[in-house]
Design a protein around this motif. Structure first.
Motif, short mmCIF file in Angstrom:
data_model
loop_
_atom_site.label_atom_id
_atom_site.label_comp_id
_atom_site.label_asym_id
_atom_site.label_seq_id
_atom_site.Cartn_x
_atom_site.Cartn_y
_atom_site.Cartn_z
N TYR A 132 1.03 -1.15 -0.20
CA TYR A 132 -0.21 -0.02 0.12
C TYR A 132 0.79 1.32 -0.20
O TYR A 132 1.70 1.61 0.93
N ARG A 133 0.75 2.14 -0.74
CA ARG A 133 1.42 3.35 -0.98
C ARG A 133 1.07 4.81 -0.40
O ARG A 133 1.52 5.39 0.31
N GLY A 134 -0.40 4.56 -0.40
CA GLY A 134 -1.01 5.97 0.23
C GLY A 134 -2.30 6.49 -0.69
O GLY A 134 -2.95 5.61 -1.19
N CYS A 135 -2.45 7.74 -0.15
CA CYS A 135 -4.04 8.15 -0.85
C CYS A 135 -3.90 9.53 -0.95
O CYS A 135 -3.10 10.31 -0.15
N LEU A 136 -4.76 10.09 -1.98
CA LEU A 136 -4.89 11.50 -2.49
C LEU A 136 -6.48 11.90 -2.15
O LEU A 136 -7.04 11.10 -2.35
N TYR A 137 -6.56 12.99 -1.48
CA TYR A 137 -8.04 13.64 -1.43
C TYR A 137 -8.31 14.76 -2.16
O TYR A 137 -7.44 15.55 -2.21
N LEU A 138 -8.98 14.53 -3.11
CA LEU A 138 -9.44 15.38 -4.22
C LEU A 138 -10.90 16.13 -4.03
O LEU A 138 -11.69 15.38 -3.42
N VAL A 139 -11.03 17.50 -3.82
CA VAL A 139 -12.28 18.23 -3.87
C VAL A 139 -12.43 18.88 -4.92
O VAL A 139 -11.55 19.65 -5.44
N GLN A 140 -13.29 18.41 -5.67
CA GLN A 140 -13.67 19.25 -6.86
C GLN A 140 -12.44 19.06 -7.83
O GLN A 140 -12.28 20.07 -8.73
N GLY A 141 -11.81 18.00 -7.97
CA GLY A 141 -10.79 17.91 -8.84
C GLY A 141 -9.24 18.46 -8.33
O GLY A 141 -8.33 17.95 -8.95
N THR A 142 -9.44 19.08 -7.42
CA THR A 142 -8.01 19.83 -6.62
C THR A 142 -7.46 18.82 -5.51
O THR A 142 -8.13 18.45 -4.76
N ILE A 143 -6.37 18.85 -5.39
CA ILE A 143 -5.63 17.92 -4.49
C ILE A 143 -5.66 18.81 -3.16
O ILE A 143 -5.21 19.67 -2.96
N HIS A 144 -6.31 18.17 -2.22
CA HIS A 144 -6.06 18.90 -0.97
C HIS A 144 -5.74 18.38 0.23
O HIS A 144 -5.13 19.25 1.17
N GLU A 190 4.63 16.81 0.46
CA GLU A 190 5.56 15.74 0.30
C GLU A 190 4.85 14.50 -0.14
O GLU A 190 5.31 13.66 -1.02
N ALA A 191 3.88 14.06 0.64
CA ALA A 191 3.01 12.72 0.08
C ALA A 191 2.52 12.84 -1.23
O ALA A 191 2.75 12.09 -2.00
N ALA A 192 1.95 14.14 -1.59
CA ALA A 192 1.62 14.16 -2.86
C ALA A 192 2.66 14.10 -3.97
O ALA A 192 2.28 13.21 -5.02
N LEU A 193 3.87 14.58 -3.51
CA LEU A 193 4.68 14.65 -4.65
C LEU A 193 5.08 13.15 -4.96
O LEU A 193 5.51 12.82 -6.10
N LYS A 223 -0.86 24.08 -3.00
CA LYS A 223 -0.32 24.27 -4.40
C LYS A 223 -1.40 23.93 -5.42
O LYS A 223 -2.02 22.90 -5.14
N SER A 224 -1.37 24.50 -6.54
CA SER A 224 -2.12 24.03 -7.63
C SER A 224 -1.74 22.47 -8.12
O SER A 224 -0.60 22.13 -8.03
N ASN A 225 -2.57 21.95 -8.70
CA ASN A 225 -2.31 20.70 -9.22
C ASN A 225 -1.09 20.72 -10.31
O ASN A 225 -0.26 19.87 -10.56
N ASN A 280 1.23 22.86 -10.56
CA ASN A 280 2.41 23.04 -9.88
C ASN A 280 3.03 21.59 -9.31
O ASN A 280 4.00 21.35 -9.48
N LEU A 281 2.09 21.18 -8.53
CA LEU A 281 2.41 19.68 -7.92
C LEU A 281 3.07 18.72 -9.28
O LEU A 281 3.85 18.03 -8.77
N LEU A 282 2.28 18.70 -10.28
CA LEU A 282 2.53 17.67 -11.38
C LEU A 282 4.13 17.93 -11.94
O LEU A 282 5.01 17.09 -12.08
N ILE A 283 4.34 19.30 -12.16
CA ILE A 283 5.66 19.68 -12.53
C ILE A 283 6.85 19.08 -11.63
O ILE A 283 7.74 18.68 -11.83
#
Length: 605
Positions: free
Chosen positions: A170-182, A193-196, A222-224, A226-229
């Motif tokens: 198990y690696r982890g989880c992302l919480y998205l609200v209306q498509g944005t990572i919160h 750090e976890a999101a990256l 940060k915006s999605n 920015n995080l993706l880059i």
């Protein structure tokens, strides 16, 4: 539950695969068919998710089955098992097979292929195997509020179980609200750090679930984009290190297993201990380490780790039972143990048999008389034979040759046992370090020779030329053995070879006369009851021929009547041996006659 169809005409293959894949019974059910007709019938009445098939079967071959599946069930992935050389099949199977395996198949490799094939039909709520970035971009476009759970693609348990057990997969989880990572969680990392970390992953399994965002604390601001880059930059730095590290770790586990299969447990310990040091959540690593170590405390500790990680694994449970039997036998915690070469069960150092698989280790002559064929766990011994043959396909290994022969002796198959002992004798005779093994083999051959229950098993299978041991026999005295029983012929051959003689063989009178035209032996061992031409007739022909009349002949027969012995002497035979005979008696008679002939020729010269 998904169903996997296994199509093979060999019942042993079904039994072995059914046993080795039992630990995945919570993921898929194995359905059995033994020919193409049976497979077609199963496909008509049941919903099959994946097919494993052999290529050569009665009632139509595997190619026909694959073609039918391709036409009528194009969405069902297929795995092919075959004894043929794989390069010749690639072109013909192109587009029809998910994967091709050369028999015998490693259980873990087959299991992994099945699980990969089953994942081509994503589970409900699962988003399949993608990069996390791709999933997040999709969710952002749709403005979705959800929780994305990320785990390694090799993990197939329920994701909630993985979270509860803190599973390494198990690696982890992302919480998205209306498509944005919160928010995000990955191991001990949280927030950005976890999101990256999660966004840099590819080839993982991602599943979504509903999210109540009312009480969610936002830790990622940060915006999605920015995080993706930043995730892509981080991935580039980590990629090289991960590619080097994972294959190296897998190599340690593979090397440890390979050494265990060669029965080199001391060397296996080093590789396996190095592996579990960095992979403490790998149950297979702990299981194989428990099979390699020799101290009862370490065995139990390694098995405890394997059981903690995989409490329902059939192999782990079986090895726990093996360790329990050692404890019930009164072995002390400080006493080093040996290993059963067939099932890896821990044994007391001087044990002559295994309490778990019930096989005799054939370590002393007295154990031969105690062989209990009915008690032996044939499934475990046949699994051992498959391992031994896999090792011998890569190298000529004296220890494995001995135990392969011993395995077949425990299976009451004298003919195959002698095949391996026959290959072993030329190796151990030229090396004094193997004197103890040579004595063991001689005792085994004597046991088989004296047994009244020998069964005819057919001719010995051909052995690849590169595996045959070439012996310099130019200076050895040659014996022609004429005997129609394959088992008796092998016993005689091995007995004579152990005495330093060169042996040529014939199965009937016609072949014997042909061999005499090609090679002039120093002696003929001649059975009386032979097909085509009996032994007395051959003896008469030899004595009337000027070139062969001086070759001494020893008659062999199962009859022990006075008339037969008189006929033997009247027929000018040099000696007469009644079967079953003791190997020592045969060597004594042959040596005595040849030495007498040599002295006579020397005196005449």
């Amino acid at each position: 539950m998904k169903k996997v169809l296994l199509v093979d005409d060999d019942e042993v293959v079904h039994e072995l695969i059914n046993t080795t894949l039992s630990k995945y019974s919570g993921i898929f059910e194995l359905v059995h068919a033994y020919d193409v007709k049976g497979a077609v019938a199963v496909l008509e009445r049941e919903e099959i998710s994946l097919i494993i098939t052999d290529l050569v079967m009665p009632g139509g071959d595997g190619f026909q089955l694959l073609a039918q599946i391709h036409d009528k069930h194009g969405d069902i992935p297929c795995i092919v098992m075959t004894s043929y050389e794989l390069p010749e099949l690639q072109e013909r199977l192109e587009g029809k097979a998910l994967q091709i395996f050369k028999k015998p198949v490693m259980a873990q490799e087959l299991a992994e292929a099945i699980l990969r094939g089953l994942k081509t039909q994503p589970k409900k709520g699962g988003l399949g195997e993608f990069s996390v970035v791709g999933i997040v971009q999709l969710m952002e476009t749709e403005g979705t509020t959800c929780r994305l759970d990320v785990h390694k693609s090799s993990d197939h348990r329920d994701i909630n179980q993985c979270i509860e057990r803190n599973c390494k997969e198990y690696r982890g989880c992302l919480y998205l609200v209306q498509g944005t990572i919160h928010d995000a969680v990955c191991g001990k990392l949280v927030g950005e750090e976890a999101a990256l970390k999660l966004l840099s992953m590819e080839g993982v399994q991602v599943s979504s679930s509903l999210l109540d965002s009312k009480n969610l604390v936002r830790r990622v601001h940060k915006s999605n984009q920015n995080l993706l880059i930043n995730a892509m930059i981080q991935k580039d730095h980590q990629c090289g290190e991960e590619e080097d590290q994972e294959p190296q770790q897998q190599k340690l586990l593979d090397e440890g297993i390979r050494l265990c299969e060669r029965l080199e447990f001391a060397q296996a310990q080093k590789s396996l201990m190095a592996f579990v040091k960095d992979n403490r959540q790998n149950a297979q690593g702990w299981l194989w380490l428990s099979r390699a170590v020799t101290e009862p405390k370490k065995i139990k500790a390694a098995l405890a780790e394997a059981y903690r990680l995989e409490p329902e694994d059939a192999d782990v449970l079986e090895d726990v039972e093996k360790a329990r039997l050692l404890g019930s036998a009164g072995a002390t915690a400080d006493l080093k143990v040996s290993r059963c070469p067939f099932c890896y069960a821990p044994l007391e150092p001087q044990a002559t048999g295994c309490a778990f698989c019930k096989a005799s280790l054939l370590t002393e002559s007295s154990s031969l008389a105690k062989l209990d064929i009915c008690a032996v766990e044939q499934r475990l011994i046949r699994q051992a034979v498959m391992r031994f043959e896999r090792v011998l396909a890569a190298e000529v290994n004296p220890k494995i040759l001995f135990y392969a022969g011993a395995a077949y002796l425990n299976l009451n198959d004298f003919d195959k046992a002698l095949t391996y002992f026959d290959l072993l004798m030329p190796i151990i005779q030229v090396d004094s370090r193997h004197q103890k093994v040579a004595n063991q083999v001689s005792q085994i051959v004597e046991h088989i020779a004296a047994s009244q229950k020998m069964e005819e098993r057919g001719q010995r299978p051909e052995v690849k030329k590169e595996k045959q041991i070439i012996d310099n026999q130019a200076n050895k005295r040659t014996i022609l053995v004429v005997e129609d029983s394959p088992t008796t012929r092998k016993v005689v051959k091995m007995t004579l070879q152990s005495g330093g003689f060169r042996v040529i063989e014939a199965v009937d009178g016609v072949e014997a006369l042909s061999k005499l035209n090609d090679d002039r032996p120093d002696m003929v061992l001649l059975d009386i009851m032979l097909p085509k031409i009996d032994g007395y007739k051959i003896l008469s022909i030899l004595k009337k021929n000027g070139e062969t009349k001086d070759i001494p002949v020893v008659m062999l027969t199962s009859k022990n009547g006075i008339i037969d012995k008189v006929k033997g002497h009247l027929s000018a035979a040099s000696a007469y041996l009644t079967k079953p005979f003791k190997p020592a008696e045969l060597i004594s008679v042959v040596s005595s006659i040849l030495d007498k002939n040599a002295s006579s020729e020397s005196a005449q010269g």
